[in-house]
Design an enzyme around this catalytic site. Structure first.
Site, PDB file in Angstrom:
ATOM      1  N   LYS A  58       0.671  -0.857  -0.428  1.00 30.93           N
ATOM      2  CA  LYS A  58      -0.519   0.497   0.080  1.00 30.93           C
ATOM      3  C   LYS A  58       0.910   1.671   0.137  1.00 30.93           C
ATOM      4  CE  LYS A  58      -0.110  -0.504   5.228  1.00 30.93           C
ATOM      5  NZ  LYS A  58      -1.035  -0.023   6.007  1.00 30.93           N
ATOM      6  N   ARG A 174     -10.502   0.874  14.373  1.00 31.75           N
ATOM      7  CA  ARG A 174     -10.168   1.782  13.235  1.00 31.75           C
ATOM      8  C   ARG A 174     -10.666   0.990  12.171  1.00 31.75           C
ATOM      9  NH1 ARG A 174      -4.757   1.991  10.049  1.00 31.75           N
ATOM     10  NH2 ARG A 174      -4.543  -0.805  10.325  1.00 31.75           N
ATOM     11  N   TYR A 296      17.940  29.758   6.131  1.00 33.81           N
ATOM     12  CA  TYR A 296      16.702  29.881   6.797  1.00 33.81           C
ATOM     13  C   TYR A 296      17.191  30.560   8.270  1.00 33.81           C
ATOM     14  CZ  TYR A 296      14.090  29.751   2.599  1.00 33.81           C
ATOM     15  OH  TYR A 296      13.555  29.955   0.887  1.00 33.81           O
ATOM     16  N   MET A 344      13.108  23.680   0.902  1.00 35.42           N
ATOM     17  CA  MET A 344      12.568  22.984   0.070  1.00 35.42           C
ATOM     18  C   MET A 344      13.507  22.481  -0.762  1.00 35.42           C
ATOM     19  SD  MET A 344       9.401  23.590  -2.255  1.00 35.42           S
ATOM     20  CE  MET A 344       8.264  24.707  -1.139  1.00 35.42           C
TER      21      MET A 344
HETATM   22  C1  LIG Z   1      -0.275  -1.698   6.650  1.00 39.23           C
HETATM   23  C2  LIG Z   1      -0.894  -2.564   7.367  1.00 39.23           C
HETATM   24  C3  LIG Z   1      -0.081  -3.840   7.725  1.00 39.23           C
HETATM   25  C4  LIG Z   1       1.313  -3.572   7.522  1.00 39.23           C
HETATM   26  O1  LIG Z   1       1.656  -2.720   9.305  1.00 39.23           O
HETATM   27  P1  LIG Z   1       3.645  -2.343   9.211  1.00 39.23           P
HETATM   28  O2  LIG Z   1       3.163  -2.454  10.552  1.00 39.23           O
HETATM   29  O3  LIG Z   1       4.068  -2.263   8.310  1.00 39.23           O
HETATM   30  O4  LIG Z   1       4.061  -4.190   9.279  1.00 39.23           O
HETATM   31  C5  LIG Z   1      -0.423  -4.993   8.362  1.00 39.23           C
HETATM   32  N1  LIG Z   1      -1.801  -5.228   7.862  1.00 39.23           N
HETATM   33  C6  LIG Z   1      -3.063  -4.024   7.363  1.00 39.23           C
HETATM   34  C7  LIG Z   1      -4.152  -4.220   7.862  1.00 39.23           C
HETATM   35  C8  LIG Z   1      -2.897  -2.662   7.694  1.00 39.23           C
HETATM   36  O5  LIG Z   1      -3.261  -1.738   7.457  1.00 39.23           O
END
Ligand SMILES: *Cc1c(COP(=O)(O)O)cnc(C)c1O
Length: 409
Positions: A58, A174, A296, A344
């Site tokens: 992802k 979540r 800066y 930047m």
């Molecule tokens: C992002 C995610 C992971 C991976 O988590 P890490 O801490 O990066 O290993 C696994 N399962 C779900 C559902 C996630 O959203």
């Protein structure tokens, strides 16, 4: 994203110097992603988990490039039969991931457009309006609302339910159904059985007690559903922290590492390797006298006559502003401190003790010579999370995939 021009010769990560000689392709700043290191990390995590991996790619593979990382990890692509996916050859059949985790339909679309035929699981809840597109992308959604499960089933061809995974919330709060609230789903699960059931840990990297509590809750939910889940239903729970925190392997049938694939998080003893290397060339050099300031806000003042090099990368290139007066870069294998605020497009470093020239390469993250600025170390210097550092790395710079063995054009 790859550099547009021809193949770059980058030697193995063990033999210094590892950055390329001057090349018009790499005029200013770039991000090297070491595909061998990525594969190595996946192998180590696969062995530790003892079950196949659902590799999390992802957020553009945590910023390092989803399509190229998917190829490097040995996920299947439509062109592999024609022998074009050389990466599959680098991953043994037993180490090939079960599938890949993404977080949005656009991410799935990018992978499908590139010919990726892997099982793709979307780890974020989709809205009902998105399910038709998810089906068209042959995606495995993670669902828990009864209406969505029914809608997903209705999108399936007669007699062949499209696979989906049931999300169970065991304390992350979540996404998913509460672990103690699964019973009302029994009827719909029996009618439209999921391919998998999973939960997600909130502190597996920090607290065994919390992980164990979530383990117990997940087991309770599975027990409450046992007789309605199909035989062979895949359960999965371990993220990187979960995998690393266990010595007897991951429970269930799959494990879902993310950060540990891309950064050597949590476990020096596992020997995970550095994957990203952020480089920038020196584009200017000057002397400043004692009492004169740099950058800066004039937050740094020279204690004596110093030589200052200007690097062609700043926070728009993922080198976070938090590293102002705190970061360290490698130039010809020597550590040089960042002085003044990161801007930047440029960052200044004190090179008084390290003679160098305009055009020389600085390593802002990763290895040069025998020294390594690891993702965790750089993130800690800047007081940011390694996750955030990673996902911001390829904002502007070209990404160059490299390996110790070969370099893809
Ligand atoms: C992002 C995610 C992971 C991976 O988590 P890490 O801490 O990066 O290993 C696994 N399962 C779900 C559902 C996630 O959203």
């Amino acid at each position: 994203m790859k550099t547009a021009r021809g193949p770059l010769r980058i030697a193995g990560m063990s033999a210094p110097p590892i950055y390329p000689a001057r090349s018009t392709d790499l005029d200013r700043a770039w991000l090297e992603v070491d595909d061998d290191a990525l594969r190595h990390n996946a192998r180590v995590l696969r062995a530790r988990a003892g079950v196949p991996l659902l590799v999390m790619i992802k957020a553009n593979a945590y910023g390092l490039g989803a399509v190229d990382s998917a190829r490097a990890l040995g996920l299947p692509f439509a062109d592999q039969d024609e022998g074009q996916n050389q990466d599959q050859a680098h991953v043994s059949a037993a180490d090939r991931p079960w599938g890949a985790g993404i977080a949005s339909l656009d991410e799935a679309e990018e992978l499908r457009a590139a010919g990726c035929t892997a099982r793709l699981v979307c780890s974020t809840p989709l809205r009902a309006e998105e399910l038709a597109r998810a089906a068209a992308l042959d995606l495995r959604p993670t669902l828990h609302r009864e209406a969505d499960i029914a809608a997903w089933s209705a999108l399936s061809p007669a007699g062949a339910l499209r696979p989906w995974h049931l999300a169970i919330d065991t304390g992350m709060a979540r996404a998913g159904v509460r672990w103690d609230g699964v019973t009302p789903l029994r009827r719909i699960l029996a009618a439209h059985p999921p391919e998998g059931v999973f939960t997600h840990f909130h502190s597996a990297d920090e607290s065994l007690v919390s992980r164990e509590q979530q383990d117990v809750r997940f087991d309770e939910a599975l027990a409450a559903l046992m007789d309605v889940l199909p035989a062979g239903c895949l359960t999965h729970r371990d993220n990187s922290g979960g995998i690393v925190s266990r010595t007897t392997g991951s429970p269930g049938q799959l494990a879902r590492p993310g950060i540990a694939l891309y950064a050597g998080m949590f476990a020096d003893e596992l020997g995970l390797r550095q994957v990203p290397h952020l480089r920038a060339r020196i584009v200017d050099l000057r002397h400043v006298e004692a009492g004169e300031s740099v950058s800066y806000g004039a937050t740094w003042t020279a204690p004596s006559r110093r030589t200052i090099a200007t690097l062609a990368a700043g926070y728009a290139d993922g080198y976070r502003r938090h590293l102002s007066n705190a970061g360290v870069v490698l130039i010809h294998g020597t550590r040089c401190p960042v002085v003044g605020r990161v801007t930047m497009d440029m960052t200044m470093v004190d090179v008084t003790d390290r003679p160098c020239a305009v055009g020389d390469v600085a390593t802002l993250l990763g290895a040069d010579g025998h020294d390594l600025l690891s993702t965790e170390w750089v993130a800690a210097r800047g007081g940011v999370s390694p996750y955030e550092l990673l996902v911001g790395l390829a904002l502007r710079v070209p990404v160059v995939r490299c390996t110790g063995l070969r370099q893809r054009a």
